[in-house]
Design a protein around this motif. Structure first.
Motif, short mmCIF file in Angstrom:
data_model
loop_
_atom_site.label_atom_id
_atom_site.label_comp_id
_atom_site.label_asym_id
_atom_site.label_seq_id
_atom_site.Cartn_x
_atom_site.Cartn_y
_atom_site.Cartn_z
N TRP A 355 0.82 -1.21 0.00
CA TRP A 355 0.00 0.00 0.00
C TRP A 355 0.86 1.26 0.00
O TRP A 355 0.53 2.26 -0.64
N TRP A 356 1.98 1.22 0.74
CA TRP A 356 2.79 2.42 0.89
C TRP A 356 3.62 2.73 -0.36
O TRP A 356 4.18 3.83 -0.48
N GLU A 357 3.71 1.78 -1.28
CA GLU A 357 4.42 2.03 -2.53
C GLU A 357 3.49 1.96 -3.74
O GLU A 357 3.95 1.95 -4.88
N SER A 358 2.20 1.95 -3.49
CA SER A 358 1.21 1.84 -4.55
C SER A 358 1.12 3.13 -5.35
O SER A 358 1.68 4.18 -4.96
N ALA A 361 -0.38 6.01 -3.33
CA ALA A 361 0.59 6.55 -2.38
C ALA A 361 1.62 7.42 -3.09
O ALA A 361 2.04 8.46 -2.56
N GLN A 362 2.03 7.01 -4.29
CA GLN A 362 3.00 7.80 -5.04
C GLN A 362 2.39 9.14 -5.47
O GLN A 362 3.07 10.17 -5.47
N TRP A 485 11.46 8.39 0.09
CA TRP A 485 11.01 8.28 -1.30
C TRP A 485 12.21 8.15 -2.23
O TRP A 485 12.21 7.31 -3.15
#
Length: 494
Positions: A355-358, A361-362, A485
């Motif tokens: 989820w945090w790199e989806s 999120a981006q 990031w």
């Protein structure tokens, strides 16, 4: 208006309603004088009107048993019963590309027709197919419409009609074959046994490595870019697994790879085909590798980068003789031959992002960067126009504002450029120490931005309660998100 020549059988069995959607028809191809052609139309998936050409070698009725004629020897058909006197036929399925004209496969069609087959080539659909959207089952339905058309053609034995697929067609043709017993055989060229996203990331990475690139640009940035694009729904069929479909194919399969295939991993794909077909009980799988040949089994003078018009020597002969054996009821047993293909690097698994790199999120991170890195300079400009200008608490604010914007926007643009020019024609620009100069410059700016974030954090603790502290806090928040990031995208890695 183009003149469409249809046989009576095609008119009666495959006439397309006037209200059906219509695909754009390319100009009919000019075939060599030793061959004949007929223009046909048929229905694809969703009732789409599609257009094609059937190319054949004229029959020689005075020499019906001569092996140079296009009448194969009589024998048992693969779909049951006794084979008729008609010639075998094959439908050619395109590789990737929107609305690819039938002339793209004219070279193969001509050579196969000269070896006794009736060959149908057709214009690929553009309706419902694009760079970011496509359906392999839909393309398989298009191919099945073409198969039905060819089977109804006078002079063609309907029990001897097969399908040929190139590249993307290597996913499409097995789907069609698994759905229809009307298909007598399957020929695949440059087919990929891995999921499309894994194949594409390998092809682009291989092209970059060939250009001398190593490090985080390949290991992190390029891989993560494709994962994000796929998660955002902009990469069609990213995780399609061809193995279950291959296991359902019962027809004899001839799979061909050039030893210098730079678009499909030629070492890793054949074992997938062999294993899947074997698990499905298919005992008639033939794999052949052709030297000095590229992804499409055409000759290449430079290791697969340039594709010559000529087919690899022996390729068309192999297809002709193999189809002859199969349609005579003598399918060859499973075998593999030819020189080992060249694959400089292995593929790597490409899993869906957390989820945090989806993709969402981006997008949130990108929005934060734009607001955070732009707000402080804009506020400073407004204060200056109002005569309230004051010196920044630290010069780090300007380094972070400018460096953060350059790193984020610059890396995004450069990665998209590499994606569009990747694969065998990768053009990363000048390379130093395994890194393109553009990427090195972006990495240097990212390092400066990370250092500026630390310096700003120290300064913000002293000024957060003073005028401008809130703006500094927003800028610092952008910097705090920027550091992980940049690590994720490889900007802060070797």
């Amino acid at each position: 208006m183009r003149r469409i020549l249809l046989t009576a059988a095609v008119l009666s069995l495959l006439a397309v309603p006037a209200t059906a959607p219509v695909a754009t028809a390319a100009s009919p191809p000019a075939v060599p004088s030793d061959l004949t052609s007929v223009e046909v139309s048929f229905r694809g998936a969703g009732g789409l009107a599609m257009h094609g050409t059937i190319i054949t070698k004229p029959a020689k009725p005075t020499e019906p048993n001569d092996k140079t004629t296009d009448e194969p020897a009589a024998g048992a058909g693969l779909t049951g019963g006794t084979a008729g006197a008609g010639r075998p036929g094959v439908v050619l399925v395109h590789g990737a590309g929107t609305g690819t004209p039938r002339t793209k496969l004219l070279g193969e069609a001509v050579e196969f027709a000269r070896r006794g087959m009736a060959v149908l080539i057709y214009d690929k659909r553009s309706t419902g197919y694009s760079l970011i959207h496509r359906s392999y089952p839909q393309l398989a339905d298009d191919a099945l419409g073409a198969v039905a058309t060819l089977r109804s053609q006078p002079g063609v034995d309907p029990a001897k009609v097969g399908i040929w697929g190139l590249s993307e067609g290597g996913w499409v043709a097995p789907i069609a074959a698994s759905r229809s017993k009307d298909i007598a055989f399957v020929v695949l060229v440059g087919a990929n046994g891995l999921p499309p996203l894994r194949q594409q990331t390998w092809a682009v990475a291989a092209g970059l490595r060939k250009a001398g690139v190593t490090g985080s640009l390949i290991d992190r940035a390029e891989l993560n870019l494709y994962r994000t694009i796929a998660d955002g729904g902009m990469f069609p069929e990213p995780y399609y697994d061809p193995a279950p479909t291959l296991a359902a194919v019962r027809q004899p399969v001839l799979a061909i790879w050039g030893t210098h295939d730079l678009l499909t991993p030629p070492q890793e794909s054949p074992p997938v085909f062999s294993r899947a077909l074997g698990e499905g009980g298919n005992r008639y799988y033939t794999a052949r590798f052709f030297p000095d040949a590229d992804h499409a089994a055409h000759l290449t003078p430079d290791g697969g980068v340039t594709r010559l018009p000529e087919l690899a020597p022996g390729y068309a002969d192999l297809v002709g003789s193999w189809v002859g054996e199969v349609t005579a009821g003598r399918p060859p047993a499973t075998s593999s031959s030819g020189p080992a293909p060249v694959q400089a690097s292995l593929t790597v698994p490409v899993d869906p992002p957390a989820w945090w790199e989806s993709a969402p999120a981006q997008l949130v991170a990108l929005a934060l960067f734009l607001v955070a890195f732009v707000s402080y300079p804009v506020a400073a400009l407004v204060r200056r126009l109002r005569g309230r200008s004051r010196a920044p608490v630290t010069r780090a604010v300007w380094l972070l504002s400018a460096g953060g914007l350059v790193s984020v926007i610059g890396s995004f643009c450069y990665l998209v450029y590499l994606m569009m020019t990747g694969g065998k024609l990768a053009a990363p620009g000048p390379v130093l120490l395994g890194r393109p100069l553009v990427w090195l410059a972006l990495q240097a700016v990212a390092v400066v931005s990370a250092v500026a974030t630390v310096r700003l954090a120290v300064a913000w603790r002293r000024t957060r309660d003073s005028l401008g502290g809130g703006q500094l806090g927003l800028l610092l928040a952008g910097g705090a998100v920027f550091v992980p990031w940049a690590l994720y995208w490889g900007l802060l890695l070797p």
